[in-house]
Design an enzyme around this catalytic site. Structure first.
Site, mmCIF file in Angstrom:
data_model
loop_
_atom_site.group_PDB
_atom_site.id
_atom_site.type_symbol
_atom_site.label_atom_id
_atom_site.label_comp_id
_atom_site.label_asym_id
_atom_site.label_seq_id
_atom_site.Cartn_x
_atom_site.Cartn_y
_atom_site.Cartn_z
ATOM 1 N N LYS A 146 0.859 -1.192 0.000
ATOM 2 C CA LYS A 146 0.000 0.000 0.000
ATOM 3 C C LYS A 146 0.887 1.231 0.000
ATOM 4 O O LYS A 146 2.039 1.169 0.449
ATOM 5 C CB LYS A 146 -0.893 0.012 1.256
ATOM 6 N N ASP A 150 -6.869 4.657 -4.726
ATOM 7 C CA ASP A 150 -7.544 4.526 -3.430
ATOM 8 C C ASP A 150 -8.156 5.903 -3.164
ATOM 9 O O ASP A 150 -8.350 6.687 -4.118
ATOM 10 C CB ASP A 150 -6.556 4.103 -2.334
HETATM 11 P P1 NDP Z 1 -12.715 8.142 -3.089
HETATM 12 O O1 NDP Z 1 -11.665 9.125 -2.849
HETATM 13 O O2 NDP Z 1 -13.201 7.934 -4.479
HETATM 14 O O3 NDP Z 1 -13.984 8.448 -2.178
HETATM 15 C C1 NDP Z 1 -13.900 8.527 -0.798
HETATM 16 C C2 NDP Z 1 -15.234 9.005 -0.276
HETATM 17 O O4 NDP Z 1 -15.239 8.895 1.145
HETATM 18 C C3 NDP Z 1 -15.515 10.463 -0.593
HETATM 19 O O5 NDP Z 1 -16.884 10.661 -0.740
HETATM 20 C C4 NDP Z 1 -14.981 11.166 0.655
HETATM 21 O O6 NDP Z 1 -15.546 12.452 0.885
HETATM 22 C C5 NDP Z 1 -15.425 10.198 1.715
HETATM 23 N N1 NDP Z 1 -14.576 10.357 2.900
HETATM 24 C C6 NDP Z 1 -13.227 10.322 2.987
HETATM 25 N N2 NDP Z 1 -12.809 10.548 4.239
HETATM 26 C C7 NDP Z 1 -13.938 10.732 4.964
HETATM 27 C C8 NDP Z 1 -14.189 11.007 6.325
HETATM 28 N N3 NDP Z 1 -13.172 11.148 7.196
HETATM 29 N N4 NDP Z 1 -15.470 11.100 6.723
HETATM 30 C C9 NDP Z 1 -16.495 10.954 5.835
HETATM 31 N N5 NDP Z 1 -16.305 10.705 4.529
HETATM 32 C C10 NDP Z 1 -15.062 10.599 4.105
HETATM 33 O O7 NDP Z 1 -12.178 6.764 -2.465
HETATM 34 P P2 NDP Z 1 -12.664 5.275 -2.763
HETATM 35 O O8 NDP Z 1 -14.120 5.255 -3.028
HETATM 36 O O9 NDP Z 1 -11.745 4.697 -3.749
HETATM 37 O O10 NDP Z 1 -12.354 4.576 -1.365
HETATM 38 C C11 NDP Z 1 -13.291 4.492 -0.309
HETATM 39 C C12 NDP Z 1 -12.897 3.389 0.641
HETATM 40 O O11 NDP Z 1 -12.854 2.133 -0.056
HETATM 41 C C13 NDP Z 1 -11.516 3.532 1.288
HETATM 42 O O12 NDP Z 1 -11.541 2.969 2.583
HETATM 43 C C14 NDP Z 1 -10.632 2.674 0.396
HETATM 44 O O13 NDP Z 1 -9.464 2.242 1.049
HETATM 45 C C15 NDP Z 1 -11.585 1.518 0.118
HETATM 46 N N6 NDP Z 1 -11.275 0.709 -1.056
HETATM 47 C C16 NDP Z 1 -11.184 1.277 -2.294
HETATM 48 C C17 NDP Z 1 -10.929 0.494 -3.384
HETATM 49 C C18 NDP Z 1 -10.931 1.036 -4.775
HETATM 50 O O14 NDP Z 1 -10.869 0.239 -5.720
HETATM 51 N N7 NDP Z 1 -11.039 2.320 -4.976
HETATM 52 C C19 NDP Z 1 -10.644 -0.957 -3.247
HETATM 53 C C20 NDP Z 1 -10.861 -1.470 -1.915
HETATM 54 C C21 NDP Z 1 -11.133 -0.647 -0.857
HETATM 55 P P3 NDP Z 1 -14.666 13.776 0.599
HETATM 56 O O15 NDP Z 1 -14.629 13.893 -0.884
HETATM 57 O O16 NDP Z 1 -15.421 14.857 1.271
HETATM 58 O O17 NDP Z 1 -13.307 13.553 1.204
#
Ligand code: NDP
Length: 460
Positions: free
Chosen positions: A140, A180
């Site tokens: 990671k 991510d």
């Molecule tokens: P993105 O950056 O596309 O989206 C993240 C989302 O979560 C945004 O809406 C963001 O809001 C919100 N967010 C982030 N931090 C916070 C917080 N502290 N409180 C509330 N909302 C928050 O990321 P992903 O969708 O790619 O990833 C989301 C999760 O999924 C993570 O845990 C990641 O590790 C996991 N994941 C992702 C994978 C992938 O293929 N992308 C694979 C496996 C797991 P804002 O824009 O306001 O920050």
């Protein structure tokens, strides 16, 4: 008979004391790494019966070795903003375990990123990747860089500087990053471009999540969200339930959330809420995905803007409030520790039937206990969100054979992989005396595969 029981008890006692001893050492050695210790504790606690049955793992020091990254790289990322001001961020790559394949895991850009967060993500990734059944090790990376409010040019300069250093440590047979939080198609494009420029060759297998026009796989964008819903669907069906007609709450509004919403809606669910870090939307008619996609994927705007197009919906500040909305199924898809004990109790009080983790470690250990104690179906992230990395491995396979599969072909394989992860986790939980507990089942199934490879490869 009494003798047999005593021997079994004795093995369990030894296994338990081994696990506790190693955990104690890990807490001393990584005293300030709260998130990493949380991830380690969750996995270690599941493994006692495995060590009781396989004392050779104890003799081989598997736990001591697996919890120490093979390599941690930390580096300076200097860049210049649009006003000519010099900025410095910190970059990380943790190459945690390469015993079953090249290190594989995403890159996160978020101001909260530190060594503890990257290590927890890398540690979880070892077991997740093993669960997919593909030949990928755990890694990671990321930076404390905040992409919010930055211009395209600033994002590009940052990505180029980040990759200038990272390029020394990655390669299609060495370590293959992906996206991510905060790292999507745009950032991957800039990082891949800089890698190509530095190396002077087109090594498409060095990064996954690439654009479809230059070596990316169809279905990768959707994979984590779709995969999570496929997994939860299996779990629901086993208990005679389904998405059809269910009310669903999905936190976040990024890559994972958007495609979890899309698939849940396709399966006949009504998704009534989603969020970003500022707050959440409640739309009792069901979230309009077209508006959400436009807001987040095109305009890169805040979720509060949703109500301008849909005035009947409500926006409430504070993202954690989303768990007070009554629902049948909750899919936390935003970030770590977004569901604490209190939120879990609220969900249970409102009769939630299933929780599926699209994000990594979104539930605290206390929250998981609340779900399990109350017989809520619980799909841990390690298993439920493995679809993203699984399709990344399919992207690597397409890159090395220089062919592209169509969307249906990828999606069909994703479904199959999610189904296999579910079945293997159920089976491992049963075999080790915790039927129905997918936390234990997925930890054990992933662990055994890696531990066996480590045994065969000697003490390294
Ligand atoms: P993105 O950056 O596309 O989206 C993240 C989302 O979560 C945004 O809406 C963001 O809001 C919100 N967010 C982030 N931090 C916070 C917080 N502290 N409180 C509330 N909302 C928050 O990321 P992903 O969708 O790619 O990833 C989301 C999760 O999924 C993570 O845990 C990641 O590790 C996991 N994941 C992702 C994978 C992938 O293929 N992308 C694979 C496996 C797991 P804002 O824009 O306001 O920050």
């Amino acid at each position: 008979m009494a003798m047999v029981i005593n021997m079994k008890d004795e093995r369990l006692r030894k296994a338990n004391s081994y696990v506790n001893k190693v955990y104690e050492e890990v807490t001393k050695r990584n005293a300030n790494e709260v998130e990493f210790l949380q991830a380690v504790k969750e996995i270690f606690h599941s493994l006692t019966p495995v060590f009781a049955r396989n004392p050779q793992y104890i003799e081989n020091g598997i736990l001591e070795r697996i919890v120490e990254p093979e390599r941690v790289i930390s580096f300076r990322v200097p860049w210049v903003d649009d006003y000519g001001k010099v900025k410095v961020n910190r970059g990380f790559r943790v190459q945690f375990n390469g015993s079953i394949g090249p290190y594989k895991g995403g890159i996160r850009f978020h101001p909260s990123v530190n060594a503890s967060i990257i290590k927890f993500l890398g540690f979880e990734q070892i077991f997740k990747n093993a669960l997919t059944g593909q030949a990928i090790g755990g890694g990671k990376g990321g930076s404390d860089f905040d992409p919010k409010g930055k211009s395209d040019a600033e994002i590009m300069r940052f990505c180029q500087s980040f990759m200038t250093e990272l390029s020394k440590y990655i390669g299609s047979d060495v370590d293959v990053p992906a996206g991510d939080i905060g790292v999507g198609a745009r950032e991957i494009g800039y990082m891949f471009g800089q890698y190509r420029r530095l190396r002077g060759n087109f090594d498409s297998g060095v990064f996954t999540g690439k654009g479809v026009g230059y070596g990316g796989s169809l279905g990768r964008t959707e994979a984590t969200g779709y995969g999570c819903v496929y997994f939860v669907n299996e779990m629901l069906q086993d208990r005679g339930l389904s998405f059809e007609g269910s009310t669903v709450v999905i936190s976040g509004s990024g890559n994972v959330s958007i495609y979890a919403i899309e698939k849940a809606q396709e399966f006949g669910a009504k998704v009534v809420a989603c969020s970003d870090s500022g707050g959440y939307i409640y739309d009792e008619k069901g979230i309009c995905l077209d508006t959400l996609k436009h807001l987040k994927e095109v305009e890169r705007n805040r979720i509060c803007e949703y109500v301008k197009e849909h005035p009947h919906a409500q926006y409430r500040e504070g993202s954690e409030g989303i768990w007070s909305i009554p629902c049948d199924i909750a899919l936390p898809c935003a970030t770590q520790n977004e569901i604490d004990e209190e939120s879990a109790k609220l969900l249970v009080k409102n009769n939630v039937k299933a929780v599926g983790e699209g994000a990594n470690m979104p539930s605290t250990l206390d929250a998981i206990d609340v779900f399990l104690e109350n017989n809520v179906l619980f799909a841990p992230g390690k298993a439920a969100n493995a679809g993203g990395v699984a399709v990344s491995a399919l992207e690597m396979a397409q890159n090395s054979s220089r062919i592209s599969w169509d969307f249906e072909q990828v999606d069909e394989q994703l479904k199959q992989i999610m189904m296999n992860i579910y079945r293997n986790s159920v089976q491992a939980a049963e075999e080790y005396g915790e039927p129905g507990n997918l936390v234990v089942g997925s930890n054990i199934a992933g662990f055994i595969k890696v531990a066996d490879a480590m045994m065969i490869q000697g003490i390294i």
